[in-house]
Design a protein around this motif. Structure first.
Motif, mmCIF file in Angstrom:
data_model
loop_
_atom_site.group_PDB
_atom_site.id
_atom_site.type_symbol
_atom_site.label_atom_id
_atom_site.label_comp_id
_atom_site.label_asym_id
_atom_site.label_seq_id
_atom_site.Cartn_x
_atom_site.Cartn_y
_atom_site.Cartn_z
ATOM 1 N N UNK A 10 1.225 0.714 0.396
ATOM 2 C CA UNK A 10 -0.043 1.270 -0.079
ATOM 3 C C UNK A 10 0.013 2.710 -0.600
ATOM 4 N N UNK A 11 0.888 3.592 -0.068
ATOM 5 C CA UNK A 11 0.896 4.960 -0.596
ATOM 6 C C UNK A 11 1.146 5.060 -2.097
ATOM 7 N N UNK A 12 1.772 4.051 -2.707
ATOM 8 C CA UNK A 12 2.041 4.094 -4.141
ATOM 9 C C UNK A 12 1.203 3.090 -4.937
ATOM 10 N N UNK A 13 0.242 2.439 -4.287
ATOM 11 C CA UNK A 13 -0.627 1.490 -4.979
ATOM 12 C C UNK A 13 -1.910 2.197 -5.414
ATOM 13 N N UNK A 14 -2.287 2.094 -6.700
ATOM 14 C CA UNK A 14 -3.558 2.674 -7.132
ATOM 15 C C UNK A 14 -4.727 2.087 -6.345
ATOM 16 N N UNK A 15 -5.703 2.905 -6.040
ATOM 17 C CA UNK A 15 -6.840 2.462 -5.230
ATOM 18 C C UNK A 15 -7.537 1.269 -5.865
ATOM 19 N N UNK A 16 -7.742 1.324 -7.177
ATOM 20 C CA UNK A 16 -8.449 0.239 -7.858
ATOM 21 C C UNK A 16 -7.726 -1.093 -7.649
ATOM 22 N N UNK A 17 -6.415 -1.102 -7.809
ATOM 23 C CA UNK A 17 -5.665 -2.348 -7.671
ATOM 24 C C UNK A 17 -5.643 -2.813 -6.222
ATOM 25 N N UNK A 18 -5.516 -1.896 -5.292
ATOM 26 C CA UNK A 18 -5.527 -2.275 -3.874
ATOM 27 C C UNK A 18 -6.857 -2.930 -3.528
ATOM 28 N N UNK A 19 -7.951 -2.363 -4.033
ATOM 29 C CA UNK A 19 -9.266 -2.953 -3.802
ATOM 30 C C UNK A 19 -9.377 -4.334 -4.451
ATOM 31 N N UNK A 20 -8.764 -4.500 -5.631
ATOM 32 C CA UNK A 20 -8.786 -5.812 -6.287
ATOM 33 C C UNK A 20 -8.071 -6.866 -5.443
ATOM 34 N N UNK A 21 -6.967 -6.479 -4.821
ATOM 35 C CA UNK A 21 -6.257 -7.411 -3.940
ATOM 36 C C UNK A 21 -7.145 -7.818 -2.765
ATOM 37 N N UNK A 22 -7.813 -6.844 -2.168
ATOM 38 C CA UNK A 22 -8.699 -7.134 -1.037
ATOM 39 C C UNK A 22 -9.868 -8.012 -1.463
ATOM 40 N N UNK A 23 -10.421 -7.721 -2.641
ATOM 41 C CA UNK A 23 -11.544 -8.523 -3.148
ATOM 42 C C UNK A 23 -11.129 -9.962 -3.425
ATOM 43 N N UNK A 24 -9.869 -10.170 -3.739
ATOM 44 C CA UNK A 24 -9.353 -11.517 -3.977
ATOM 45 C C UNK A 24 -9.006 -12.235 -2.679
ATOM 46 N N UNK A 25 -9.197 -11.581 -1.570
ATOM 47 C CA UNK A 25 -8.989 -12.219 -0.275
ATOM 48 C C UNK A 25 -7.613 -12.036 0.320
ATOM 49 N N UNK A 26 -6.813 -11.129 -0.242
ATOM 50 C CA UNK A 26 -5.477 -10.903 0.298
ATOM 51 C C UNK A 26 -5.537 -10.097 1.592
ATOM 52 N N UNK A 27 -4.821 -10.576 2.594
ATOM 53 C CA UNK A 27 -4.495 -9.761 3.758
ATOM 54 C C UNK A 27 -3.246 -8.978 3.393
ATOM 55 N N UNK A 28 -3.210 -7.689 3.713
ATOM 56 C CA UNK A 28 -2.090 -6.849 3.304
ATOM 57 C C UNK A 28 -1.200 -6.507 4.487
ATOM 58 N N UNK A 29 0.073 -6.827 4.349
ATOM 59 C CA UNK A 29 1.077 -6.411 5.330
ATOM 60 C C UNK A 29 1.643 -5.084 4.849
ATOM 61 N N UNK A 30 1.378 -4.040 5.604
ATOM 62 C CA UNK A 30 1.742 -2.689 5.189
ATOM 63 C C UNK A 30 3.179 -2.354 5.584
ATOM 64 N N UNK A 31 3.959 -1.938 4.594
ATOM 65 C CA UNK A 31 5.333 -1.496 4.833
ATOM 66 C C UNK A 31 5.304 -0.032 5.271
ATOM 67 N N UNK A 32 5.937 0.319 6.400
ATOM 68 C CA UNK A 32 5.943 1.716 6.843
ATOM 69 C C UNK A 32 6.794 2.593 5.930
ATOM 70 N N UNK A 33 6.513 3.881 5.955
ATOM 71 C CA UNK A 33 7.207 4.825 5.073
ATOM 72 C C UNK A 33 8.729 4.724 5.196
ATOM 73 N N UNK A 34 9.226 4.597 6.426
ATOM 74 C CA UNK A 34 10.683 4.623 6.617
ATOM 75 C C UNK A 34 11.353 3.304 6.263
ATOM 76 N N UNK A 35 10.592 2.306 5.770
ATOM 77 C CA UNK A 35 11.199 1.052 5.342
ATOM 78 C C UNK A 35 10.949 0.765 3.866
ATOM 79 N N UNK A 36 10.395 1.744 3.152
ATOM 80 C CA UNK A 36 10.165 1.530 1.721
ATOM 81 C C UNK A 36 11.467 1.634 0.933
ATOM 82 N N UNK A 37 12.234 2.686 1.162
ATOM 83 C CA UNK A 37 13.481 2.881 0.419
ATOM 84 C C UNK A 37 14.526 1.820 0.771
ATOM 85 N N UNK A 38 14.427 1.235 1.953
ATOM 86 C CA UNK A 38 15.363 0.183 2.348
ATOM 87 C C UNK A 38 14.867 -1.194 1.927
#
Length: 292
Positions: free
Chosen positions: A204-232
């Motif tokens: 989520x830190x690199x997802x635009x707010x508008x698009x993140x909201x669109x995912x939620x509006x479409x019914x997506x549950x979001x599994x959030x990747x922690x900061x220390x596992x993004x580069x890996x």
């Protein structure tokens, strides 16, 4: 059995891959190319082959029809990340035009393979447009998200629209941030991996707010990747069926969150074939067909 190319999560029926042997060719080629292609470190050829065979074994275990891009001396080691050079649609393949100069010959290589195998081609992205397959993700059968990045420009997106909107496909354009700049491999699918019709792995830190909201509006549950596992590459997850996934080893928190959401997850060691070159399991595959 109904099949479609317009999904990131349905049961994977057929897929193109390019083996480490065919892409990396030799340790000498890796030695010559890894710096110019902005790899994090120099891959080890023999270890890469072992890692790739383990990854391939996971696909074979699911009885997926594997098709292979051949060795081609006109392309470079990045061709292992075969998702990027073409896009599969129900109307035919779309050949991309790469935003990374070192990968410019890959779409032509894909074209030759598709023509040889009688796979239809819908069209291609032409200069000055650029578009890479890692910047597109199907949200549903009629909706394609497209990242506007340093690899995929506005002209390329407009050409994609012309090819797909006439066929009833809606494109959602996602304007991504500068992040690490032009030389970094930063695609839409670096921060989004749909793994079911209502479940997606995101950073989520690199997802635009508008698009993140669109995912939620479409019914997506979001599994959030922690900061220390993004580069890996915790966010780069390949679904081979709904909630049945493959991911790179070394991301325990994301793995735990996937399992908590009811996902079955297989992991592979991908230091040489994934982490060093910035291409996880979605990047290593060019899915053709999935089935309902």
């Amino acid at each position: 059995m109904k099949t479609t190319s317009h999904s990131e999560y349905l049961k994977l029926k057929s897929v193109y891959i390019k083996s480490a042997e065919n892409a990396f060719v030799s340790q000498n080629e890796l030695n010559k190319q890894w710096k110019e292609l902005n790899y994090l470190a120099q891959p080890d050829f023999e270890v890469a082959i072992k890692e790739y065979r383990a990854f391939e074994k996971l696909l074979k275990a699911s009885k997926i029809d594997l098709k292979y891009f051949p060795e081609d001396n006109s392309v470079k080691i990045d061709s292992i990340y075969c998702r990027d050079a073409s896009i599969a649609t129900d109307f035919g393949m779309i050949l991309c035009n790469m935003g990374k100069a070192g990968r410019i010959n890959e779409p032509k290589s894909h074209r030759e393979e598709y023509l040889k195998c009688n796979i239809s081609i819908l069209g291609e992205i032409r200069f000055p447009g650029t578009l890479e397959g890692g910047d597109v993700a199907w949200l549903d059968e009629k909706t394609l998200a497209v990242g506007h990045t340093y690899r995929t420009n506005e002209d390329g997106i407009n050409q994609l629209k012309q090819l797909l909107e006439a066929n009833g496909i809606e494109l959602i354009v996602v304007d991504l941030p500068h992040y690490k700049g032009k030389e970094d491999v930063f695609h839409l699918m670096s921060i989004l991996s749909p793994v079911d019709k209502d479940l997606a792995v995101v950073y989520s830190p690199l997802i635009p707010i508008k698009f993140r909201n669109q995912l939620l509006e479409r019914g997506f549950q979001l599994i959030e990747v922690p900061d220390n596992e993004f580069e890996s590459m915790g966010c780069n997850v390949l679904a081979i069926a709904p909630r049945q996934c493959i991911m790179v080893d070394g991301n325990p928190k994301t793995l735990s969150r996937l399992k908590k959401a009811g996902c079955k997850v297989e992991i592979y060691k991908g230091e040489e074939i994934s982490v060093k070159g910035g291409g996880g399991p979605t990047c290593l595959t060019r899915p053709l067909l999935r089935s309902y």
